[in-house]
Enzyme design. Structure first.
Site, PDB file in Angstrom:
ATOM      1  N   PHE A  13       0.850  -1.185   0.000  1.00  0.00           N
ATOM      2  CA  PHE A  13       0.000   0.000   0.000  1.00  0.00           C
ATOM      3  C   PHE A  13       0.884   1.232   0.000  1.00  0.00           C
ATOM      4  O   PHE A  13       2.007   1.197   0.505  1.00  0.00           O
ATOM      5  CB  PHE A  13      -0.914   0.007   1.234  1.00  0.00           C
ATOM      6  CG  PHE A  13      -2.301   0.476   0.911  1.00  0.00           C
ATOM      7  CD1 PHE A  13      -3.230  -0.396   0.399  1.00  0.00           C
ATOM      8  CD2 PHE A  13      -2.666   1.796   1.121  1.00  0.00           C
ATOM      9  CE1 PHE A  13      -4.509   0.029   0.084  1.00  0.00           C
ATOM     10  CE2 PHE A  13      -3.945   2.228   0.812  1.00  0.00           C
ATOM     11  CZ  PHE A  13      -4.875   1.350   0.300  1.00  0.00           C
ATOM     12  N   GLN A  18      -6.963  15.209   4.773  1.00  0.00           N
ATOM     13  CA  GLN A  18      -6.372  14.586   3.587  1.00  0.00           C
ATOM     14  C   GLN A  18      -7.363  14.534   2.425  1.00  0.00           C
ATOM     15  O   GLN A  18      -8.522  14.171   2.608  1.00  0.00           O
ATOM     16  CB  GLN A  18      -5.953  13.153   3.940  1.00  0.00           C
ATOM     17  CG  GLN A  18      -5.268  12.419   2.818  1.00  0.00           C
ATOM     18  CD  GLN A  18      -4.811  11.042   3.284  1.00  0.00           C
ATOM     19  OE1 GLN A  18      -5.615  10.149   3.458  1.00  0.00           O
ATOM     20  NE2 GLN A  18      -3.517  10.881   3.479  1.00  0.00           N
ATOM     21  N   HIS A  46      -8.090  12.796  -1.203  1.00  0.00           N
ATOM     22  CA  HIS A  46      -7.726  11.644  -2.026  1.00  0.00           C
ATOM     23  C   HIS A  46      -7.854  12.072  -3.483  1.00  0.00           C
ATOM     24  O   HIS A  46      -8.839  12.708  -3.852  1.00  0.00           O
ATOM     25  CB  HIS A  46      -8.672  10.482  -1.707  1.00  0.00           C
ATOM     26  CG  HIS A  46      -8.173   9.161  -2.175  1.00  0.00           C
ATOM     27  ND1 HIS A  46      -8.121   8.835  -3.508  1.00  0.00           N
ATOM     28  CD2 HIS A  46      -7.694   8.091  -1.500  1.00  0.00           C
ATOM     29  CE1 HIS A  46      -7.642   7.605  -3.628  1.00  0.00           C
ATOM     30  NE2 HIS A  46      -7.372   7.127  -2.431  1.00  0.00           N
ATOM     31  N   LEU A  85     -14.698   6.941  -3.393  1.00  0.00           N
ATOM     32  CA  LEU A  85     -13.337   6.631  -3.809  1.00  0.00           C
ATOM     33  C   LEU A  85     -13.265   5.703  -5.002  1.00  0.00           C
ATOM     34  O   LEU A  85     -13.910   4.668  -5.024  1.00  0.00           O
ATOM     35  CB  LEU A  85     -12.589   5.929  -2.676  1.00  0.00           C
ATOM     36  CG  LEU A  85     -12.063   6.776  -1.542  1.00  0.00           C
ATOM     37  CD1 LEU A  85     -11.010   5.998  -0.797  1.00  0.00           C
ATOM     38  CD2 LEU A  85     -11.496   8.076  -2.056  1.00  0.00           C
ATOM     39  N   GLU A 114      -7.206   3.296  -4.783  1.00  0.00           N
ATOM     40  CA  GLU A 114      -5.831   3.521  -5.195  1.00  0.00           C
ATOM     41  C   GLU A 114      -5.331   2.400  -6.110  1.00  0.00           C
ATOM     42  O   GLU A 114      -4.411   2.587  -6.904  1.00  0.00           O
ATOM     43  CB  GLU A 114      -4.968   3.584  -3.928  1.00  0.00           C
ATOM     44  CG  GLU A 114      -3.777   4.490  -4.056  1.00  0.00           C
ATOM     45  CD  GLU A 114      -3.238   4.907  -2.691  1.00  0.00           C
ATOM     46  OE1 GLU A 114      -3.978   5.579  -1.960  1.00  0.00           O
ATOM     47  OE2 GLU A 114      -2.103   4.551  -2.376  1.00  0.00           O
ATOM     48  N   ARG A 116      -0.401  10.306  -2.362  1.00  0.00           N
ATOM     49  CA  ARG A 116      -1.725  10.893  -2.514  1.00  0.00           C
ATOM     50  C   ARG A 116      -1.719  12.411  -2.600  1.00  0.00           C
ATOM     51  O   ARG A 116      -2.376  12.991  -3.462  1.00  0.00           O
ATOM     52  CB  ARG A 116      -2.594  10.520  -1.309  1.00  0.00           C
ATOM     53  CG  ARG A 116      -3.267   9.210  -1.455  1.00  0.00           C
ATOM     54  CD  ARG A 116      -4.150   8.928  -0.267  1.00  0.00           C
ATOM     55  NE  ARG A 116      -4.452   7.506  -0.232  1.00  0.00           N
ATOM     56  CZ  ARG A 116      -5.107   6.892   0.738  1.00  0.00           C
ATOM     57  NH1 ARG A 116      -5.509   7.587   1.786  1.00  0.00           N
ATOM     58  NH2 ARG A 116      -5.343   5.612   0.681  1.00  0.00           N
ATOM     59  N   HIS A 176     -11.174  13.344   2.347  1.00  0.00           N
ATOM     60  CA  HIS A 176     -11.172  11.924   2.665  1.00  0.00           C
ATOM     61  C   HIS A 176     -10.964  11.598   4.139  1.00  0.00           C
ATOM     62  O   HIS A 176     -11.702  10.827   4.731  1.00  0.00           O
ATOM     63  CB  HIS A 176     -10.077  11.257   1.834  1.00  0.00           C
ATOM     64  CG  HIS A 176      -9.972   9.784   2.037  1.00  0.00           C
ATOM     65  ND1 HIS A 176     -11.069   8.955   1.965  1.00  0.00           N
ATOM     66  CD2 HIS A 176      -8.910   8.987   2.306  1.00  0.00           C
ATOM     67  CE1 HIS A 176     -10.680   7.716   2.180  1.00  0.00           C
ATOM     68  NE2 HIS A 176      -9.377   7.703   2.399  1.00  0.00           N
ATOM     69  N   ARG A 224      -1.936  11.160   6.834  1.00  0.00           N
ATOM     70  CA  ARG A 224      -2.080   9.776   7.250  1.00  0.00           C
ATOM     71  C   ARG A 224      -1.653   8.831   6.137  1.00  0.00           C
ATOM     72  O   ARG A 224      -1.928   9.065   4.967  1.00  0.00           O
ATOM     73  CB  ARG A 224      -3.538   9.495   7.587  1.00  0.00           C
ATOM     74  CG  ARG A 224      -3.860   8.030   7.648  1.00  0.00           C
ATOM     75  CD  ARG A 224      -5.330   7.771   7.763  1.00  0.00           C
ATOM     76  NE  ARG A 224      -6.035   7.917   6.503  1.00  0.00           N
ATOM     77  CZ  ARG A 224      -6.604   6.889   5.855  1.00  0.00           C
ATOM     78  NH1 ARG A 224      -6.536   5.676   6.323  1.00  0.00           N
ATOM     79  NH2 ARG A 224      -7.237   7.083   4.724  1.00  0.00           N
TER      80      ARG A 224
END
Ligand SMILES: Cc1cc2nc3c(=O)[nH]c(=O)nc-3n(C[C@H](O)[C@H](O)[C@H](O)COP(=O)(O)OP(=O)(O)OC[C@H]3O[C@@H](n4cnc5c(N)ncnc54)[C@H](O)[C@@H]3O)c2cc1C
Ligand code: HEM
Ligand code: SF4
Ligand code: F3S
Ligand code: FES
Lengths: 233, 583, 119, 124
Positions: free
Chosen positions: B120, B240, B242, B252, B255, B286, B352, B394
């Site tokens: 990730f 944050q 996205h 979303l 990713e 991101r 996000h 994050r």
């Protein structure tokens, strides 16, 4: 673009009979049924009540009957529906107000099948229990359930007999009975084999038609029955 | 109208039934009398939306160590995270992940039967050197799997659930929290919950932006409740964005779409990422990608001049899209009517995750000042809290982990606390008064057509927040937004609702939520205006570069009437000294 | 929520319904294709009686009778369980079904057994 | 009613046909009872049953029985096979076989009356 929605209304406090209100509203192409309901609530009639939260089909709040079919309204594009759109609460659950239904009993049924891992051996310390990918696969199509209630609401066996656990609870039962880490079949036989258990299902498949997540509660019920038959006979 | 008040007494009352709240409740239930209050059914909490996974250095796929995980977390936070908390997070992660497996979470498995892990963004091995498979997952529904397992364990432990109850007001006496007041959404009526310990786990609050991945329930109620007791919030400017939210909707596009090789293209069909991150292209972090997308849009290269660019998967081929990215394809089909196999799909940055929140110490006890003063009896964890493990930004998969680790820890700490306090302290006589006034006032506006619609104010808030303080920020826009928030808070007093009933009055709830959103949005704008640097998710075009000399510190903000008071507090740095954050 | 009764929820009845159903398939087909051959005046008396006096046929016909009766009445009872909620009415109907089953069974068996081949 | 689809229709018809056959069975036992009363009584009953209206009735009941039987097989395949995933296809498959059986049965059993076949008469 303009669309017309016929929305079921009921408010126990006014003493008015259940009825339908018709709203003609301006919508965008990309909207879903939930977006349209929001538009009505926010700009036409704030007293319209319904549940919603995640907006993308994962929380299970927004299941309603749209043109006679149960849908997760947040995932149902308006463009897929022709003409006037009729929105009603899920069938066979008591209506609280407008499009909101009482699901206490639905969740109580879940509790009855003991939806938690039952394993009498202490798990290994500082490690996971092992489970092969094949064993893990057995419960695919069960743990994804979002508990929206669309299936149980569509089940004729449930309409006729509200005591029946219903497809969602039975799907959940198989989520655990089918989990190779679980040893709790014995504890669940009592409820699954009872008068409100698996034998009440007549393989009508409405639940499969209704599930917005394309799950197959009937397949789970059938597997539970095989396990019980093996167990009992 | 005089509303009924019902009284309840429990040892522990948890507000919120996401991963954080349920884990806390799970740890106290069975031992002491535990209740959970949630405004949605527990399984409908937004934790269920988490897809990618939950990080822990189990090392099931390749060698891994908690120190490596910590390094990534520290660097990801742009050095604003408190390293004592971060160390705790990554060390407990391993144990907690095993515990969640024992609780029944249906993780995917490796061939050896262990919990499967996948790579990730932002997670590496060997202190930022090699890619790392650290995210434990259950298909692309990890949060859902965790949420349901925890809920079911709580049901097993006979936690008392008050579902569709909306918390309105904390009850404090002499600086100690004694419980809270909630509204029964379905039946109507005020309920006073008398408790020895209250745990807030009300989740994220990015609903104050127009385009957001957050659920409609994510309205930051817990934050407002805390602020109304004269308590501070921490690091609110850090939210944050996205890069790939579904255009106009905000959900979303995972990713994974970029991970599998998807391109981002502008109106001219160019892969614009080459202008922003030559090497990593679409796979840059991101925040970098979000800024790139936003720049394209701002400079008029959005698709058809609109506020979106395309994510293009066509070159991956039908086969790969269908096997690797079926969910993503389905999402685009459902919400945009576009098939990724044959069409590019419009996306835009989406609000996000909120790094800031209710400040807590390592025991999840809520802080009352910018030193170490705490509020006895009041705890918080999950996205609504700020311990701070995420600092200014994050890392993906660290958030459900935070919920689990600190929710669990909070439960254990409350257990200790409750055991030391044998009796319930007496409630103040007027415990429910403020809540009663708020509700009775709103109900009395029903039908008075002269008022302002809460939806209109909310829309204005969301639109201006997206306009003035999203991916890019500058002094002018922020000042504008501060003013708008002030105006909206003023107008909010004029709100009138349509529904004057007690039963399932969601009109009423939305009006109360609006008040909460305006309070914390105002604080976000003020905090952002003050922080004149770029750090993590907070990007000031008028103040380029990170400024450790002046800004390596946490913001603490108090809402005092119409005024926001700010203080700052140092960052805890134990092991990794701040360096430039490069990928 | 009434009826949270535990135990004997009908596993056996469910299983036997399927078992008898499947066993009925061949028996029914054979019965249909032999006993229901019509011509202008129906199946001739002597033809039927000749067949039926064969002990194997008797066994076949009696098992058909037993299985079909059980299957049919068990099915009716299942339907009643769905629609009749009141316990005593249910019990009454249940008793009636059993009674009807027994009477018809005796009736049927007597018929089959009493048939003798034409002199 | 929720929606018309193979699963629901199949069940509804199964229930209706089940009830019909059970009533028919009761009647049938009563009728056959007359066998025991000797050829005269039997012929009387049979002449009555041989009337066109009863032949039509008999044809219907054969259809009903075949439907119930074929769907019963489908149910068993759902319960003990993989039918839960293919129940709709399965429905059309068993129905197709049912129709073939129905035609065969009519040909064989009622053919004489309908003038379709002399096979029956020949066996007399
Ligand atoms: C689309 C999406 C994908 C994500 N993917 C990941 C991922 O892959 N990995 C990861 O680690 N993180 C991910 N995150 C982040 C993560 O999911 C959240 O941060 C986390 O789940 C928050 O959990 P929580 O327990 O704090 O709150 P939530 O799960 O949001 O729960 C909040 C609870 O508080 C209750 N509540 C709120 N207000 C009130 C009130 N006034 N009265 C009563 N109850 C109230 C609600 O009913 C709810 O039960 C994702 C987030 C989003 C939006
Ligand atoms: C020929 C082969 C037969 C098969 C394979 C068969 C199969 C089945 C099955 C599997 C069921 C269960 C349905 C359910 O639980 O939903 C059923 C129900 C039933 N059957 Fe049969 N059956 C056959 C013949 C008969 C006969 C001859 C009768 C009448 C005497 C009959 C009467 C019934 C009745 C009344 C029901 C209950 C219907 C319901 O619950 O909806 N069946 N059958
Ligand atoms: S099985 Fe499908 S319809 Fe039923 S509750 Fe689960 S998701 Fe909803
Ligand atoms: S609709 Fe109902 S009857 Fe069974 S197959 Fe589904 S649970
Ligand atoms: S709003 Fe969550 S499923 Fe529709």
């Amino acid at each position: 673009m303009e669309r017309t929605l016929r929305v079921f209304r009921f408010n126990p406090e006014t003493g008015q009979e259940p009825h339908y209100d018709t709203f003609t509203i301006e919508v965008e192409d990309s909207w879903t049924v939930l977006d349209a309901l929001n538009e009505i609530k926010w700009h036409h009639d704030g007293s319209l009540s319904y549940r919603r939260s995640c907006r993308h089909g994962i929380c299970g709040s927004c299941a309603m009957m749209v043109n006679g079919k149960n849908e997760a309204t947040c995932e149902k594009p308006l463009s897929a529906l022709k003409g006037t759109i009729t929105v009603e609460p899920l069938k066979s659950f008591p209506v609280i107000k407008d499009l909101m239904v009482d699901q206490e009993d639905f969740f109580e049924k879940l509790r009855l099948v003991k939806p938690w891992l039952i394993n009498h051996k202490a798990p290994p310390t500082d490690k996971e229990r092992l489970q092969s990918p094949e064993d893990r696969k057995i419960i695919d199509g069960t743990w994804e359930c979002i508990l929206c209630g669309a299936c149980t609401s569509s089940c004729p066996a449930f309409w006729d007999n509200q005591g029946f656990l219903g497809p969602a609870a039975l799907l959940k039962a198989f989520r655990y009975v089918g989990d190779t880490r679980d040893e709790g079949l014995d504890e669940r036989v009592g409820i699954l084999d009872s008068k409100i258990g698996v034998w009440r299902c007549h393989t009508i498949f409405n639940c499969v038609e209704a599930c917005p997540k394309s799950l197959n509660p009937t397949a789970a019920i059938v597997k539970l029955r095989r396990r019980l038959i093996q167990e009992k006979l | 109208m005089k509303l009924d008040v019902t009284y309840h007494k429990h040892d522990v009352v948890v507000v919120g039934a996401g991963i954080a709240g349920l884990y806390a409740a799970l740890k106290t239930s069975g031992e002491v009398d535990t209740a959970v209050i949630s405004k949605v059914y527990p399984t409908r909490s937004h934790s269920g939306a988490a897809q990618g996974g939950c990080a822990a250095s189990l090392g099931n796929m390749m060698e891994d160590h908690w120190e490596w995980h910590m390094y990534d977390t520290v660097r990801g936070s742009d050095y604003l995270g408190d390293q004592d908390a971060q160390a705790l997070l990554v060390r407990d992660a391993v144990q907690v992940m095993y515990e969640m497996e024992h609780l029944g979470v249906p993780f995917d498995r490796t061939e050896e039967g262990r919990i499967a892990q996948r790579p990730f963004g932002g997670h590496f091995g060997n202190f930022g050197k090699s890619p790392m498979k650290r995210s434990c997952y259950a298909a692309d529904r990890t949060g859902h799997a965790q949420l349901h397992a925890l809920y079911e364990q709580c049901v097993k432990n006979e936690v008392r659930f008050y579902n569709e109850f909306y918390s309105l007001l904390l009850i404090m006496k002499g600086g100690t929290c004694l419980g809270l007041v909630a509204w029964d959404i379905i039946r109507g009526g005020l309920h006073v919950f008398h408790a020895k310990a209250v745990h807030l786990a009300t989740g994220g609050y990015a609903r104050c932006w127009k385009i957001t991945s957050n659920a409609m329930a994510n309205t930051g109620d817990g934050l407002a409740l805390v602020m109304r007791q004269g308590l501070p919030l921490e690091d609110m400017e850090f939210v944050q964005f996205h890069p790939t939210g579904v255009w106009k909707h905000g959900m979303l596009v995972s990713e994974a779409a970029r991970g599998e090789g998807g391109y981002l293209t502008n109106d001219k069909g160019e892969r614009f990422m080459k202008e922003y991150a030559k090497e990593k292209m679409e796979l840059a972090p991101r925040d970098v990608v979000s800024r790139a997308v936003q720049t394209e849009i701002n400079e008029g290269r959005g698709i058809g001049g609109q506020d979106c660019v395309h994510i293009d998967l066509r070159h991956l081929g039908k086969e790969k899209i269908l096997t690797r990215l079926p969910q993503v394809r389905e999402l685009a089909l459902k919400f945009l009517g576009r098939d990724m196999i044959t069409d590019p799909v419009p996306i835009q940055p989406t609000a996000h995750y909120s790094m800031g929140g209710i400040p807590v110490n390592l025991d999840t006890l809520v802080l009352g000042d910018s030193q170490k003063g705490t509020v006895p009896g009041l705890y918080a964890s999950g996205e609504c809290a700020c311990v701070s493990v995420h600092g200014a930004n994050r890392l993906g998969t660290n958030s459900t982990l935070e919920c689990a680790v600190f929710g669990r820890l909070g439960g254990l700490k409350m257990l200790d606390y409750v055991r030391q306090h044998s009796g319930h302290e007496d409630l103040p006589a007027d415990a429910a008064e403020m809540a009663r006034e708020e509700i009775e006032h709103l109900l009395s506006t029903a039908g008075t057509k002269s008022g302002v619609r809460s939806a209109d104010l909310r829309t204005r808030l969301q639109e201006t927040m997206s306009e003035n303080m999203a991916v890019y920020r500058n002094q002018g826009d922020l000042e504008k937004q501060v003013k708008i928030c002030q105006e909206l808070r003023e107008q909010c007093r004029q709100v009138a609702i349509d529904d004057g009933g007690l039963c399932a009055n969601t009109d009423l709830i939305e009006a109360v939520e609006l008040g909460h959103m305006l309070d914390y949005s105002y604080v976000i704008a003020r905090c952002a205006l003050e922080r004149t640097e770029c750090r993590g998710a907070h990007w000031r075009t008028d103040h380029p570069g990170r400024n450790d000399k002046e800004w390596l510190k946490h913001t603490m903000a108090w809402l005092e009437g119409d005024h926001v008071r700010l203080e700052y507090k140092p960052v805890v740095i134990t092991r990794f000294q701040p360096e430039e954050r490069k990928y | 929520m009434k009826e949270r009764g535990i135990g004997s929820g009908g596993a056996l009845a469910w299983f036997l319904q399927r078992l008898t159903g499947i066993v009925l398939v061949p028996i029914l087909l054979v019965h249909l294709l032999t006993m229901h051959r019509y011509h202008e005046h129906g199946l001739a008396w002597d033809q039927v009686t000749r067949l039926m006096s064969n002990p194997y046929w008797k066994v076949l016909e009696i098992s058909f009778l037993v299985l079909a009766l059980y299957h049919g009445l068990n099915g009716i009872y299942a339907i009643i369980q769905d629609y009749v909620k009141v316990a005593w009415v249910r019990l009454a109907i249940f008793s009636l079904v059993i009674l009807a089953g027994l009477v018809l069974l005796v009736f049927g068996i007597v018929t089959v057994l009493s048939i003798k081949a034409p002199a | 009613m929720y929606r018309w689809h193979a699963g629901y229709v199949a069940w509804l018809l199964n229930r209706i046909t089940g009830i019909l056959i059970t009533f028919y069975l009761v009647m049938h036992i009563w009728v056959i009872h007359h066998l025991a009363h000797g050829p005269e009584k039997y012929r009387m009953v049979m002449d009555f049953l041989g009337s066109p209206i009863f032949v039509f009735f008999e044809i219907c009941i054969i259809g009903v029985v075949l439907y119930h039987m074929m769907n019963g097989i489908r149910i068993v395949l759902v319960d003990f096979g993989n039918g839960a995933w293919t129940h709709k296809t399965l429905f059309w498959v068993v129905m197709a076989i049912g129709v073939v059986l129905f035609v065969l049965c009519i040909w064989e059993l009622a053919g004489a009356l309908l003038g379709l076949s002399h096979a029956v008469a020949a066996t007399h």
